[in-house]
Design a protein around this motif. Structure first.
Motif, mmCIF file in Angstrom:
data_model
loop_
_atom_site.group_PDB
_atom_site.id
_atom_site.type_symbol
_atom_site.label_atom_id
_atom_site.label_comp_id
_atom_site.label_asym_id
_atom_site.label_seq_id
_atom_site.Cartn_x
_atom_site.Cartn_y
_atom_site.Cartn_z
ATOM 1 N N HIS A 8 0.829 -1.196 0.000
ATOM 2 C CA HIS A 8 0.000 0.000 0.000
ATOM 3 C C HIS A 8 0.873 1.259 0.000
ATOM 4 O O HIS A 8 0.368 2.356 0.189
ATOM 5 C CB HIS A 8 -0.936 0.015 1.216
ATOM 6 N N PHE A 22 -4.233 -3.109 -9.761
ATOM 7 C CA PHE A 22 -5.119 -2.627 -8.703
ATOM 8 C C PHE A 22 -6.255 -3.619 -8.552
ATOM 9 O O PHE A 22 -6.941 -3.947 -9.520
ATOM 10 C CB PHE A 22 -5.677 -1.235 -9.033
ATOM 11 N N HIS A 24 -9.750 -4.799 -6.334
ATOM 12 C CA HIS A 24 -10.858 -4.320 -5.491
ATOM 13 C C HIS A 24 -11.850 -5.462 -5.368
ATOM 14 O O HIS A 24 -12.258 -6.045 -6.371
ATOM 15 C CB HIS A 24 -11.516 -3.094 -6.128
ATOM 16 N N GLU A 45 -13.276 3.132 -8.535
ATOM 17 C CA GLU A 45 -12.640 2.497 -7.374
ATOM 18 C C GLU A 45 -11.189 2.931 -7.221
ATOM 19 O O GLU A 45 -10.746 3.266 -6.121
ATOM 20 C CB GLU A 45 -12.713 0.963 -7.500
ATOM 21 N N LEU A 46 -10.454 2.961 -8.328
ATOM 22 C CA LEU A 46 -9.057 3.390 -8.256
ATOM 23 C C LEU A 46 -8.973 4.881 -7.957
ATOM 24 O O LEU A 46 -8.146 5.301 -7.148
ATOM 25 C CB LEU A 46 -8.308 3.058 -9.546
ATOM 26 N N GLN A 48 -11.017 6.662 -6.239
ATOM 27 C CA GLN A 48 -11.328 6.835 -4.821
ATOM 28 C C GLN A 48 -10.144 6.406 -3.959
ATOM 29 O O GLN A 48 -9.783 7.097 -3.016
ATOM 30 C CB GLN A 48 -12.563 6.031 -4.438
ATOM 31 N N PHE A 49 -9.540 5.270 -4.282
ATOM 32 C CA PHE A 49 -8.387 4.788 -3.526
ATOM 33 C C PHE A 49 -7.250 5.804 -3.573
ATOM 34 O O PHE A 49 -6.666 6.140 -2.546
ATOM 35 C CB PHE A 49 -7.923 3.438 -4.070
ATOM 36 N N MET A 52 -7.924 8.775 -1.422
ATOM 37 C CA MET A 52 -7.730 8.488 0.000
ATOM 38 C C MET A 52 -6.253 8.552 0.356
ATOM 39 O O MET A 52 -5.879 9.053 1.404
ATOM 40 C CB MET A 52 -8.280 7.102 0.347
#
Length: 56
Positions: A8, A22, A24, A45-46, A48-49, A52
């Motif tokens: 990570h 990646f 999910h 999804e990517l 958003q990741f 973050m």
């Protein structure tokens, strides 16, 4: 030589990897060169990741 690592640490991954995958929900969602995934995420999804990670 091929090395598969799960991490990570996105800064490290961006600097040393030739290709990223990646995942999910246990599935591969995107894969490709680091610049493509970091600069132009193709899935929510990517994106958003990465959002973050940048917020930290």
């Amino acid at each position: 030589m091929t090395l598969v690592a799960v991490m990570h640490e996105m800064r490290f991954a961006r600097e040393v990897c030739d290709r990223l995958v990646f995942m999910h929900g246990g599935r591969i969602v995107e894969h490709g060169p680091p610049a493509a995934l970091f600069d132009r995420p193709g899935t929510p999804e990517l994106a958003q990741f990465l959002g973050m990670i940048e917020a930290r």
